[in-house]
Design an enzyme around this catalytic site. Structure first.
Site, PDB file in Angstrom:
ATOM      1  CG  ASP A 213      23.438 -24.737 -61.276  1.00  0.00           C
ATOM      2  OD1 ASP A 213      22.561 -25.604 -61.096  1.00  0.00           O
ATOM      3  OD2 ASP A 213      23.344 -23.575 -60.835  1.00  0.00           O
ATOM      4  CG  HIS A 215      26.975 -21.343 -63.147  1.00  0.00           C
ATOM      5  ND1 HIS A 215      26.286 -20.190 -63.441  1.00  0.00           N
ATOM      6  CD2 HIS A 215      26.329 -21.903 -62.088  1.00  0.00           C
ATOM      7  CE1 HIS A 215      25.277 -20.051 -62.603  1.00  0.00           C
ATOM      8  NE2 HIS A 215      25.274 -21.087 -61.778  1.00  0.00           N
ATOM      9  CG  ASP A 242      21.750 -21.251 -62.979  1.00  0.00           C
ATOM     10  OD1 ASP A 242      20.781 -20.684 -63.524  1.00  0.00           O
ATOM     11  OD2 ASP A 242      22.056 -21.041 -61.787  1.00  0.00           O
ATOM     12  CG  ASP A 245      25.303 -15.258 -66.100  1.00  0.00           C
ATOM     13  OD1 ASP A 245      25.813 -14.592 -67.016  1.00  0.00           O
ATOM     14  OD2 ASP A 245      24.141 -15.072 -65.689  1.00  0.00           O
ATOM     15  NE  ARG A 246      28.136 -16.344 -59.907  1.00  0.00           N
ATOM     16  CZ  ARG A 246      28.275 -15.452 -58.929  1.00  0.00           C
ATOM     17  NH1 ARG A 246      29.330 -14.673 -58.892  1.00  0.00           N
ATOM     18  NH2 ARG A 246      27.350 -15.317 -58.002  1.00  0.00           N
ATOM     19  CG  ASN A 274      18.979 -18.417 -60.760  1.00  0.00           C
ATOM     20  OD1 ASN A 274      19.381 -19.581 -60.853  1.00  0.00           O
ATOM     21  ND2 ASN A 274      19.670 -17.480 -60.144  1.00  0.00           N
ATOM     22  CG  HIS A 275      22.771 -17.376 -63.285  1.00  0.00           C
ATOM     23  ND1 HIS A 275      23.622 -16.300 -63.265  1.00  0.00           N
ATOM     24  CD2 HIS A 275      22.670 -17.798 -62.002  1.00  0.00           C
ATOM     25  CE1 HIS A 275      24.024 -16.078 -62.028  1.00  0.00           C
ATOM     26  NE2 HIS A 275      23.455 -16.981 -61.240  1.00  0.00           N
ATOM     27  CG  HIS A 323      17.659 -23.785 -61.879  1.00  0.00           C
ATOM     28  ND1 HIS A 323      18.873 -24.372 -62.165  1.00  0.00           N
ATOM     29  CD2 HIS A 323      17.949 -22.638 -61.195  1.00  0.00           C
ATOM     30  CE1 HIS A 323      19.845 -23.615 -61.677  1.00  0.00           C
ATOM     31  NE2 HIS A 323      19.317 -22.561 -61.095  1.00  0.00           N
ATOM     32  NE  ARG A 371      19.114 -19.542 -53.974  1.00  0.00           N
ATOM     33  CZ  ARG A 371      20.258 -19.966 -54.496  1.00  0.00           C
ATOM     34  NH1 ARG A 371      21.047 -19.102 -55.091  1.00  0.00           N
ATOM     35  NH2 ARG A 371      20.617 -21.233 -54.414  1.00  0.00           N
ATOM     36  CG  HIS A 398      18.893 -22.384 -57.379  1.00  0.00           C
ATOM     37  ND1 HIS A 398      19.323 -21.320 -58.123  1.00  0.00           N
ATOM     38  CD2 HIS A 398      18.068 -21.848 -56.423  1.00  0.00           C
ATOM     39  CE1 HIS A 398      18.782 -20.208 -57.652  1.00  0.00           C
ATOM     40  NE2 HIS A 398      18.033 -20.505 -56.622  1.00  0.00           N
TER      41      HIS A 398
END
Length: 469
Positions: A213, A215, A242, A245-246, A274-275, A323, A371, A398
């Site tokens: 990730d 991010h 990923d 995001d964030r 997943n993002h 991922h 989750r 992840h």
């Protein structure tokens, strides 16, 4: 005890808080605040399924414990259960009619839910309509004389363009929208032609790097290239999902990665995380960032591109990179993964969901996911999957790890996470993995975070991604 654990929550030591509240619950499971505070810590570590369980338990012990409804609403919203979330925020607002923050959160949730329901209805009405990509007339877009940035020559990505782009972004400048659209349209065309599972060859004397990730942490991405060399035909990379995001430099990250994909299509690989999905992007900042730096149409085009990105890579027939993780059923083969229909938003169950959301666990067997989506899979699941498919091990991402990586299941499952000091608060290292074509023993390189401009993570996120703070 309560004050000490509460300090851990405030200071950001969420995993430590989970451990200590778990110990406290073992000693006295009738204290509602322990369950509520552990629910909060689970929310902060994105363990939304566990957060829901704890909030429910707190409410069972004390139905008047208002914060538990707040926690449950936050977790449900993060999982996309908007109506359930709104119901609990309404309870909080009714219980605290003079609490301005509670009233504000309820109204915000009500507004956002109505907006999302409206967007879903519009989206349903548009099914079968022309996509954003089909409707764009990029050739007619004018590049102003005042624009001083990298330019595509005849629409083509060059090494010089990518190097200039990295420097341009490092100085917090924008790429002209015409070139953004050209990159997106070209990379989408390339991804569409790829299999859901991509087979990767590595020369016997060659090195291959796997990153987890990112991010939106653009300056840490540049640091990876400083430490390990820029991508090239002799220095291939895989980024394992990923990308966005964030972090608040997600647009810069994804455009550099897509540019490298176009520059070195057979030596630079990207797997969807997943993002890379519409719901997550609405919550965790990418949509807001692209709207601020680009446009609403650009957001929709990114969503279309994400729906084409492959889900997994098999390196030299020895290592599967995905991922999330493995599966709720035995007997899944690599050919099954190749057949997965990925050209859509992630479903709530099935192979695609599990490839994006699953996590390893210590105990054998399978268990519901912390989750609230996907599952936990044990060492026996990994061992059976590797034996069936002739694999040495599985690499997944992840999850934040203190050292940037973690080895599970007797070395047959490895987590790699490449965003150090995640969200400027986790204090973790980042890591990447290198293997060689004549030796697939993983080598781990860890690294710390580097300074970035004074823009906080989540600067563009929905206010509901911050619930629980």
């Amino acid at each position: 005890m309560y004050m000490l654990y509460s300090h851990n929550l405030v200071s950001g030591h969420f995993h430590e808080s989970i451990e200590k509240y778990s110990a406290a619950i073992d000693l006295n499971p009738t204290v509602a605040s322990y369950w509520s505070n552990r629910s909060f810590a689970y929310i902060k570590t994105e363990a939304f399924g566990y957060a829901l369980v704890d909030a429910d338990k707190c409410i069972e012990i004390d139905p008047k414990f208002v914060k538990a409804y707040y926690r449950r609403a936050s977790a449900n919203f993060a999982l996309g259960h908007y109506k359930e979330s709104l119901r609990d925020f309404h309870r909080v607002a009714k219980a605290k009619p003079r609490d301005k923050d509670a009233q504000k959160k309820f109204k915000q949730c009500q507004t956002l839910v109505n907006k999302m329901l409206f967007e879903e209805a519009i989206s349903s009405d548009r099914e079968g309509a022309k996509s954003v990509a089909e409707g764009l007339d990029v050739d007619s877009m004018h590049v102003e004389d005042s624009y001083e940035g990298p330019r595509l020559v005849d629409g083509k990505i060059t090494k010089e363009f990518v190097e200039e782009l990295k420097t341009h972004f490092k100085s917090e400048r924008r790429l002209h929208r015409k070139f953004v659209y050209q990159i997106l349209l070209q990379v989408m065309t390339y991804f569409k032609a790829q299999s859901t599972l991509v087979d990767v060859k590595v020369p016997k004397d060659g090195k291959f790097t796997i990153c987890g990730d990112i991010h939106g942490q653009y300056y840490d991405l540049l640091n990876i290239f400083e430490l390990n060399g820029t991508p090239s035909e002799t220095n291939p990379y895989l980024f394992n999902g990923d990308f966005v995001d964030r972090g608040s430099f997600s647009l810069e990250v994804i455009l550099v990665l897509f540019s490298y994909k176009l520059l070195y299509p057979e030596h630079f690989y990207m797997a969807r995380g997943n993002h890379e999905s519409t719901n997550m992007n609405k919550m965790y900042g990418f949509d807001g960032e692209v709207k601020a730096k680009g446009s609403d149409i650009m957001v929709e085009l990114f969503h279309e591109v994400f729906r084409t990105v492959p889900l997994a890579h098999c390196i030299a027939g020895k290592v599967l990179c995905v991922h999330g993780g493995l599966f709720s059923e035995d007997g899944v083969t690599l050919n099954d993964l190749r057949k997965v229909d990925r050209f859509r938003e992630p479903p709530d169950s099935g192979l695609m969901c599990e490839m994006l959301w699953a996590d390893p666990q210590i105990l054998p067997g399978r268990a519901p996911s912390k989750r609230g989506v996907g599952l936990h899979f044990g060492p026996d699941v990994t061992d059976a999957f590797c034996k069936l498919n002739g694999l040495d091990y599985v690499v997944r991402s992840h999850e934040v790890k203190d050292n940037g990586y973690e080895i599970h299941h007797d070395g047959k499952c490895i987590t790699v996470f490449s965003a150090p000091n995640y969200c400027d608060q986790m204090g973790n290292k980042g890591a990447f993995i290198t293997v060689r074509g004549d030796d697939f023993t993983p080598k781990f390189t860890t690294f710390g975070s580097v300074p970035h401009p004074n823009v906080k993570p989540m600067a563009y996120a929905s206010p509901f991604s911050m619930f629980g703070l």
